[in-house]
Write a protein that holds these residues in place. Structure first.
Motif, PDB file in Angstrom:
ATOM      1  N   ARG A  25       0.840  -1.169   0.084  1.00 40.79           N
ATOM      2  CA  ARG A  25       0.309  -0.080   0.002  1.00 40.79           C
ATOM      3  C   ARG A  25       1.081   1.311  -0.003  1.00 40.79           C
ATOM      4  NH1 ARG A  25      -5.238  -0.671   1.412  1.00 40.79           N
ATOM      5  NH2 ARG A  25      -5.507   1.205   0.204  1.00 40.79           N
TER       6      ARG A  25
ATOM      7  N   GLN B  87      -8.032  -4.082  -5.320  1.00 47.17           N
ATOM      8  CA  GLN B  87      -6.729  -4.560  -5.522  1.00 47.17           C
ATOM      9  C   GLN B  87      -6.433  -5.698  -4.624  1.00 47.17           C
ATOM     10  OE1 GLN B  87      -4.468  -0.900  -4.600  1.00 47.17           O
ATOM     11  NE2 GLN B  87      -4.654  -0.317  -6.802  1.00 47.17           N
TER      12      GLN B  87
ATOM     13  N   GLU C 191     -10.474   1.628   3.307  1.00 44.79           N
ATOM     14  CA  GLU C 191      -9.495   0.575   3.083  1.00 44.79           C
ATOM     15  C   GLU C 191     -10.100  -0.674   2.582  1.00 44.79           C
ATOM     16  OE1 GLU C 191      -6.251   1.255   3.335  1.00 44.79           O
ATOM     17  OE2 GLU C 191      -6.175   3.503   3.932  1.00 44.79           O
TER      18      GLU C 191
ATOM     19  N   GLU D 196     -10.703  -0.367  -1.227  1.00 46.12           N
ATOM     20  CA  GLU D 196      -9.478  -0.566  -2.106  1.00 46.12           C
ATOM     21  C   GLU D 196      -8.830  -1.794  -2.025  1.00 46.12           C
ATOM     22  OE1 GLU D 196      -6.694   2.341  -0.805  1.00 46.12           O
ATOM     23  OE2 GLU D 196      -8.173   4.078  -0.854  1.00 46.12           O
TER      24      GLU D 196
END
Length: 350
Positions: A69, A229, A222, A225
């Motif tokens: 990240r 991904q 979070e 995301e």
């Protein structure tokens, strides 16, 4: 009269907790000492490197996610190892079923510039992939015991139940953090309870709802995301297999040092059952429940009770000592100084 600072109080409370843990475990320590004469010390000495390997792998399952990240790039391996020992001390020695350890680790990561929401999700992601790999390994172990006939019905049912529980827990966690309104409602409940507690204790401090809402919004974003991904979880997922294998291997080594070489599949199931029990029991490090549940599982699998008790008690005493010795100093340094590891000239963690 000057009252001790907040940092001093934290140090005192932690010292008291460690003392309580040692006091609770002391009968086991005495029994372990008496059983040393039966031990092959060359085999038993393998506990030390395997325990350190477990701590390092646990740290990497967290740090590799943060690196994916864009955080903690360039962290020195020794710094990573130091923080791994520190985090493991907090997770194993502080009570409340791991919640205190998560809070401490999030605070420590915040000293490195990592937002509280990202630091918290990183830890939850670490737990999530660890539970997933744990379920896979448990399924393999259960199938092996079923085919080989090396496990009793109770052991097989325990393996199946824990595997399902781990998968349900991970799925439920992802679903909850994916629901923003649900998180806001949960935050409202937490805020009301906290304010009530402060009134009871007559603490004159205002809790801002905005700060808590921003935190849960950060958790929600979070998770979104991560879902967008999923590649960020690949490396932590691979490290989690190493974590589970090392943790279970510690007890195989303990039994082998007594001349007993159990089926690794049975060892993994016993480790899994004991781990779940220690998560439910909020005593620090699961003292008491862990040993009883693990020994009961081994005995159900056909191992000699007296040897199993001696091996598990000795291993737990040594691992408890190792957790304190390796992590206490780094934890205490962080609490007292509230200082993050230094940064190199290139801006990376040194």
């Amino acid at each position: 009269m000057k009252w001790p600072s907040f940092k001093t109080w934290i140090s005192i409370i932690t010292a008291v907790l460690v003392a309580v843990i040692i006091w609770q475990a002391w009968p086991n320590v005495v029994d372990a000492w008496h059983s040393l004469s039966q031990v092959n010390l060359w085999i038993f000495a393998l506990l030390l490197p395997v325990q350190l390997a477990s701590y390092a792998a646990t740290g990497e399952s967290l740090f590799s996610f943060l690196r994916a990240r864009g955080e903690l790039r360039g962290m020195h391996p020794l710094t990573a190892m130091r923080m791994s020992l520190e985090f493991n001390f907090a997770n194993h020695m502080l009570p409340s079923g791991g919640a205190a350890g998560i809070a401490y680790t999030s605070w420590k990561l915040s000293t490195l510039g990592i937002a509280a929401s990202r630091g918290t999700i990183a830890q939850l992601a670490k737990f999530g992939v660890t539970f997933l790999s744990f379920s896979i390994m448990l399924a393999v172990a259960g199938i092996h015991l079923l085919i080989s006939g090396g496990g009793s019905t109770s052991v097989l049912w325990a393996a199946a139940g824990i595997g399902v529980l781990a998968l349900v827990g991970v799925t439920l966690g992802v679903w909850i953090f994916g629901r923003r309104r649900l998180l806001h409602r949960a935050a409202g409940v937490v805020l009301r309870v906290a304010r009530w507690g402060m009134r009871v204790l007559r603490i004159r401090k205002t809790l801002e709802a905005v700060t808590l809402v921003r935190f849960v919004d950060g958790l929600h974003l979070e998770v979104r995301e991560i879902i967008a991904q999923p590649r960020t979880l690949v490396t932590p997922f691979l490290w989690s297999f190493v974590v589970n294998a090392c943790d279970a291997a510690l007890f195989w080594i303990a039994l082998a040092s007594f001349g007993v070489y159990p089926d690794p599949a049975l060892v993994f199931v016993a480790y899994g059952v004991a781990t779940v029990a220690s998560m439910i029991i909020v005593t620090p490090n699961g003292v008491g429940a862990y040993e009883v549940v693990m020994v009961a599982t081994f005995v159900s699998g056909g191992l000699d009770p007296s040897i199993t008790i001696a091996a598990i008690v000795l291993a737990r005493a040594v691992l408890l000592l190792g957790t304190i010795v390796f992590g206490w100093g780094f934890y205490q340094h962080s609490v007292v100084t509230a200082k993050a590891p230094g940064l190199s000239r290139r801006g990376t963690v040194a």
